[in-house]
Design a protein around this motif. Structure first.
Motif, PDB file in Angstrom:
ATOM      1  N   GLY A 276     -14.103  -9.087  -3.585  1.00  0.00           N
ATOM      2  CA  GLY A 276     -12.738  -9.009  -3.200  1.00  0.00           C
ATOM      3  C   GLY A 276     -12.503 -10.804  -3.064  1.00  0.00           C
ATOM      4  O   GLY A 276     -13.563 -11.311  -2.375  1.00  0.00           O
TER       5      GLY A 276
ATOM      6  N   ILE B 174     -14.611   0.177  -8.627  1.00  0.00           N
ATOM      7  CA  ILE B 174     -14.842   1.216  -7.724  1.00  0.00           C
ATOM      8  C   ILE B 174     -14.006   2.576  -7.658  1.00  0.00           C
ATOM      9  O   ILE B 174     -14.659   3.542  -7.548  1.00  0.00           O
ATOM     10  CB  ILE B 174     -14.526   0.625  -6.231  1.00  0.00           C
ATOM     11  CG1 ILE B 174     -15.373  -0.457  -6.182  1.00  0.00           C
ATOM     12  CG2 ILE B 174     -14.604   1.513  -5.048  1.00  0.00           C
ATOM     13  CD1 ILE B 174     -15.500  -1.498  -4.805  1.00  0.00           C
ATOM     14  N   GLY B 175     -12.690   2.425  -8.038  1.00  0.00           N
ATOM     15  CA  GLY B 175     -11.857   3.475  -8.254  1.00  0.00           C
ATOM     16  C   GLY B 175     -12.603   4.496  -9.185  1.00  0.00           C
ATOM     17  O   GLY B 175     -12.546   5.596  -9.090  1.00  0.00           O
TER      18      GLY B 175
ATOM     19  N   ARG C 174      -1.623  -1.700 -12.612  1.00  0.00           N
ATOM     20  CA  ARG C 174      -0.700  -2.362 -13.381  1.00  0.00           C
ATOM     21  C   ARG C 174      -0.643  -1.819 -14.753  1.00  0.00           C
ATOM     22  O   ARG C 174       0.518  -1.929 -15.238  1.00  0.00           O
ATOM     23  CB  ARG C 174      -1.128  -3.947 -13.381  1.00  0.00           C
ATOM     24  CG  ARG C 174      -0.746  -4.691 -12.085  1.00  0.00           C
ATOM     25  CD  ARG C 174      -1.425  -5.976 -11.871  1.00  0.00           C
ATOM     26  NE  ARG C 174      -2.811  -6.091 -12.285  1.00  0.00           N
ATOM     27  CZ  ARG C 174      -3.623  -6.869 -12.082  1.00  0.00           C
ATOM     28  NH1 ARG C 174      -3.128  -8.134 -11.723  1.00  0.00           N
ATOM     29  NH2 ARG C 174      -5.139  -7.014 -12.468  1.00  0.00           N
TER      30      ARG C 174
ATOM     31  N   CYS D 133      -7.778  -0.556  -4.704  1.00  0.00           N
ATOM     32  CA  CYS D 133      -7.254  -1.433  -5.583  1.00  0.00           C
ATOM     33  C   CYS D 133      -7.345  -2.960  -4.838  1.00  0.00           C
ATOM     34  O   CYS D 133      -8.182  -2.832  -3.913  1.00  0.00           O
ATOM     35  CB  CYS D 133      -5.679  -1.600  -5.800  1.00  0.00           C
ATOM     36  SG  CYS D 133      -4.702  -1.595  -4.016  1.00  0.00           S
TER      37      CYS D 133
ATOM     38  N   THR E 171     -10.322   1.889   1.214  1.00  0.00           N
ATOM     39  CA  THR E 171     -11.476   1.325   1.227  1.00  0.00           C
ATOM     40  C   THR E 171     -11.403   0.082   0.614  1.00  0.00           C
ATOM     41  O   THR E 171     -12.389  -0.784   0.064  1.00  0.00           O
ATOM     42  CB  THR E 171     -12.832   2.148   0.693  1.00  0.00           C
ATOM     43  OG1 THR E 171     -12.610   2.439  -0.579  1.00  0.00           O
ATOM     44  CG2 THR E 171     -13.144   3.023   1.533  1.00  0.00           C
ATOM     45  N   SER E 172     -10.185  -0.542   0.518  1.00  0.00           N
ATOM     46  CA  SER E 172      -9.757  -1.751  -0.289  1.00  0.00           C
ATOM     47  C   SER E 172      -9.585  -3.151   0.735  1.00  0.00           C
ATOM     48  O   SER E 172     -10.539  -3.657   0.785  1.00  0.00           O
ATOM     49  CB  SER E 172      -8.544  -1.470  -1.255  1.00  0.00           C
ATOM     50  OG  SER E 172      -7.264  -1.547  -0.439  1.00  0.00           O
TER      51      SER E 172
ATOM     52  N   VAL F 148     -11.405  -0.129   6.119  1.00  0.00           N
ATOM     53  CA  VAL F 148     -10.598  -1.535   6.228  1.00  0.00           C
ATOM     54  C   VAL F 148      -9.409  -1.507   6.868  1.00  0.00           C
ATOM     55  O   VAL F 148      -8.574  -0.611   6.990  1.00  0.00           O
ATOM     56  CB  VAL F 148     -10.424  -2.226   4.862  1.00  0.00           C
ATOM     57  CG1 VAL F 148     -11.719  -2.668   4.242  1.00  0.00           C
ATOM     58  CG2 VAL F 148      -9.646  -1.162   3.886  1.00  0.00           C
TER      59      VAL F 148
HETATM   60  P1  NDP Z   1     -11.483  -4.136  -9.696  1.00  0.00           P
HETATM   61  O1  NDP Z   1     -11.067  -5.562 -10.217  1.00  0.00           O
HETATM   62  O2  NDP Z   1     -12.205  -3.447 -10.730  1.00  0.00           O
HETATM   63  O3  NDP Z   1     -10.397  -3.229  -9.567  1.00  0.00           O
HETATM   64  C1  NDP Z   1      -9.164  -3.544  -8.631  1.00  0.00           C
HETATM   65  C2  NDP Z   1      -7.917  -2.520  -9.174  1.00  0.00           C
HETATM   66  O4  NDP Z   1      -6.871  -2.909  -8.767  1.00  0.00           O
HETATM   67  C3  NDP Z   1      -7.773  -2.708 -10.665  1.00  0.00           C
HETATM   68  O5  NDP Z   1      -7.859  -1.244 -11.476  1.00  0.00           O
HETATM   69  C4  NDP Z   1      -6.046  -2.981 -10.641  1.00  0.00           C
HETATM   70  O6  NDP Z   1      -5.607  -2.105 -11.672  1.00  0.00           O
HETATM   71  C5  NDP Z   1      -5.855  -2.423  -9.344  1.00  0.00           C
HETATM   72  N1  NDP Z   1      -4.567  -3.157  -8.962  1.00  0.00           N
HETATM   73  C6  NDP Z   1      -4.080  -4.373  -9.102  1.00  0.00           C
HETATM   74  N2  NDP Z   1      -2.976  -4.663  -8.854  1.00  0.00           N
HETATM   75  C7  NDP Z   1      -2.591  -3.498  -8.672  1.00  0.00           C
HETATM   76  C8  NDP Z   1      -1.245  -3.283  -8.339  1.00  0.00           C
HETATM   77  N3  NDP Z   1      -0.253  -3.580  -8.169  1.00  0.00           N
HETATM   78  N4  NDP Z   1      -1.168  -1.548  -8.110  1.00  0.00           N
HETATM   79  C9  NDP Z   1      -2.144  -0.694  -8.183  1.00  0.00           C
HETATM   80  N5  NDP Z   1      -3.243  -1.212  -8.500  1.00  0.00           N
HETATM   81  C10 NDP Z   1      -3.308  -2.331  -8.793  1.00  0.00           C
HETATM   82  O7  NDP Z   1     -12.175  -4.501  -8.502  1.00  0.00           O
HETATM   83  P2  NDP Z   1     -13.233  -3.342  -7.833  1.00  0.00           P
HETATM   84  O8  NDP Z   1     -13.027  -1.930  -8.061  1.00  0.00           O
HETATM   85  O9  NDP Z   1     -14.580  -4.056  -8.017  1.00  0.00           O
HETATM   86  O10 NDP Z   1     -12.929  -3.753  -6.261  1.00  0.00           O
HETATM   87  C11 NDP Z   1     -11.696  -3.473  -5.766  1.00  0.00           C
HETATM   88  C12 NDP Z   1     -11.577  -3.846  -4.223  1.00  0.00           C
HETATM   89  O11 NDP Z   1     -12.016  -3.111  -3.250  1.00  0.00           O
HETATM   90  C13 NDP Z   1     -11.788  -5.397  -4.042  1.00  0.00           C
HETATM   91  O12 NDP Z   1     -10.785  -6.116  -4.488  1.00  0.00           O
HETATM   92  C14 NDP Z   1     -12.067  -5.359  -2.660  1.00  0.00           C
HETATM   93  O13 NDP Z   1     -10.683  -5.825  -2.030  1.00  0.00           O
HETATM   94  C15 NDP Z   1     -12.442  -3.701  -2.337  1.00  0.00           C
HETATM   95  N6  NDP Z   1     -13.824  -3.716  -1.700  1.00  0.00           N
HETATM   96  C16 NDP Z   1     -13.977  -3.098  -0.438  1.00  0.00           C
HETATM   97  C17 NDP Z   1     -15.390  -2.920  -0.173  1.00  0.00           C
HETATM   98  C18 NDP Z   1     -15.391  -2.291   1.172  1.00  0.00           C
HETATM   99  O14 NDP Z   1     -16.580  -2.750   1.642  1.00  0.00           O
HETATM  100  N7  NDP Z   1     -14.782  -1.499   1.904  1.00  0.00           N
HETATM  101  C19 NDP Z   1     -16.476  -3.126  -0.986  1.00  0.00           C
HETATM  102  C20 NDP Z   1     -16.129  -3.789  -2.415  1.00  0.00           C
HETATM  103  C21 NDP Z   1     -14.704  -3.940  -2.425  1.00  0.00           C
HETATM  104  P3  NDP Z   1      -5.078  -2.888 -13.103  1.00  0.00           P
HETATM  105  O15 NDP Z   1      -6.487  -2.761 -13.826  1.00  0.00           O
HETATM  106  O16 NDP Z   1      -4.098  -2.039 -13.733  1.00  0.00           O
HETATM  107  O17 NDP Z   1      -4.718  -4.342 -13.100  1.00  0.00           O
END
Ligand code: NDP
Ligand code: DGY
Length: 330
Positions: free
Chosen positions: A86, A166-167, A187, A218, A245-246, A272
């Motif tokens: 993130g 992660i999703g 998106r 996300c 968990t985002s 979180v």
């Molecule tokens: P990715 O970039 O692979 O995934 C992020 C996702 O967010 C994408 O699928 C994207 O969709 C989606 N997204 C962006 N904008 C929107 C929106 N407006 N509506 C819905 N979905 C949206 O990142 P990761 O999977 O690697 O990580 C995701 C997040 O998890 C990190 O940014 C971090 O904040 C959090 N995280 C938390 C951890 C914890 O310890 N709890 C550990 C690791 C990460 P699209 O592709 O369509 O744009």
């Protein structure tokens, strides 16, 4: 001779990190390292002083790298490496304007975070923390048919907000539990993942209305900030379970509290929160149907070691003007 005469570049590390990563920096021969050698966050005054004149910064998600910090760094700063995937804590437009490169840690923490997400979902939906407390405090008087019942995954609909790395890893892990249908929102639709996982791209409101479990994975952006608010929770089923968990700021926590207290949803599991740490008098902590963890998604020894090594290698590559193992495209 030439190498010896070259100036060592200066880097600042904002926290105690796994030694593997620090060793990469120390052994590189490229930089000298100044570190805030503590498990606790660096005070802002120390960060501003520490970063002054540095070429590189290795920081954490709890460090807000904004204009003030970038101004304090001065013109030498060429690379910021964050020990996280993130990057919502980084003022990206300011960083981009200054031509600073950014490294981050995608992929290597996906498995650990997906695993924790599944663990939190099961702990929340099957009321594990509540049950453990009952055993310890004498609440377990006998086997009771109506006691400590929760919700199971078999035959359920799971909605994933943000089907990214992660999703998708969460969906893969949940499939063998007998989930009947996966919905997702984002998106853009992801046709490849949709075929592989049998997922359906739907609007956010539909995901809320049809899911038995909603899982937020996300990234935090201006668009996702506060996305799960009153309207969203009111659309969810009264028997549904909400997992995040985002990042905490994707959720309006006052609205979540209302939804949990008023029975709009059954339970929530959060890794979180806003803020972090969550003050111990926060009303969410008084609820039996809310399970809160201290942001431990990526917290396995192996993952944190890999994160520190990747963050160090990103930093070194940025200092040397080489391509980074994981560079964020700005
Ligand atoms: P990715 O970039 O692979 O995934 C992020 C996702 O967010 C994408 O699928 C994207 O969709 C989606 N997204 C962006 N904008 C929107 C929106 N407006 N509506 C819905 N979905 C949206 O990142 P990761 O999977 O690697 O990580 C995701 C997040 O998890 C990190 O940014 C971090 O904040 C959090 N995280 C938390 C951890 C914890 O310890 N709890 C550990 C690791 C990460 P699209 O592709 O369509 O744009
Ligand atoms: C991240 O990497 O963004 C997590 O929140 C911590 O691993």
């Amino acid at each position: 001779m030439r190498a010896a005469a070259q100036r060592l570049m200066k880097v600042f590390v904002t926290r105690r990190i796994p030694p593997e990563g620090l060793a990469v920096l120390h052994q590189s021969g490229v930089c000298s390292v100044q570190q805030w050698d503590s498990d606790e966050p660096i005070p802002q005054s120390e960060l501003l002083a520490g970063i002054a004149g540095k070429d590189g910064l290795l920081c954490l998600l709890s460090d807000r790298i904004d204009k003030e910090v970038l101004d304090a760094a001065g013109p030498n700063l060429k690379v910021i490496s964050t020990l996280s995937v993130g990057y919502d804590h980084l003022a990206i437009p300011e960083i981009k304007k200054r031509g600073i490169r950014v490294g981050y840690t995608p992929d290597i923490l996906t498995d650990a975070t997906a695993e924790l997400t599944v663990a939190l979902l099961l702990a929340t939906s099957r009321r594990l923390p509540e049950s453990v407390v009952e055993v310890k405090n004498g609440g377990w008087t006998t086997w009771k048919p109506l006691w400590m019942c929760g919700y199971g995954l078999s035959g359920s609909t799971v909605g994933i907000i943000g089907l990214g790395r992660i999703g998708q890893a969460v969906a893969h892990r949940l499939k063998p539990f007998g989930v009947q249908k996966f919905l997702y929102t984002g998106r853009h639709p992801k046709p490849e993942a949709a075929v592989e996982l049998g997922t359906e791209f739907v609007p956010l409101a539909q995901l809320a209305e049809e899911s038995d479990f909603v899982i937020v994975t996300c990234s935090l952006t201006p668009d996702t900030q506060g996305m799960c608010s009153r309207d969203f929770f009111c659309r969810m089923k009264k028997t549904s379970v909400f997992i995040n968990t985002s990042r905490g700021a994707v959720v309006n926590q006052d609205d979540l509290y209302e939804a949990l207290v008023n029975g709009h949803i059954a339970a929530a599991g959060l890794d979180v929160t806003t803020p972090e740490p969550l003050p111990i008098d926060n009303p969410l902590l008084s609820l039996k149907n809310c399970v809160i963890l201290p942001h431990i998604g990526s917290a396995t020894y192996a993952t944190r070691n890999k994160m520190s090594v990747l963050a160090a290698n990103n930093l070194l590559a940025g200092l040397k003007g080489e391509s980074m193992p994981s560079e964020l495209r700005l």
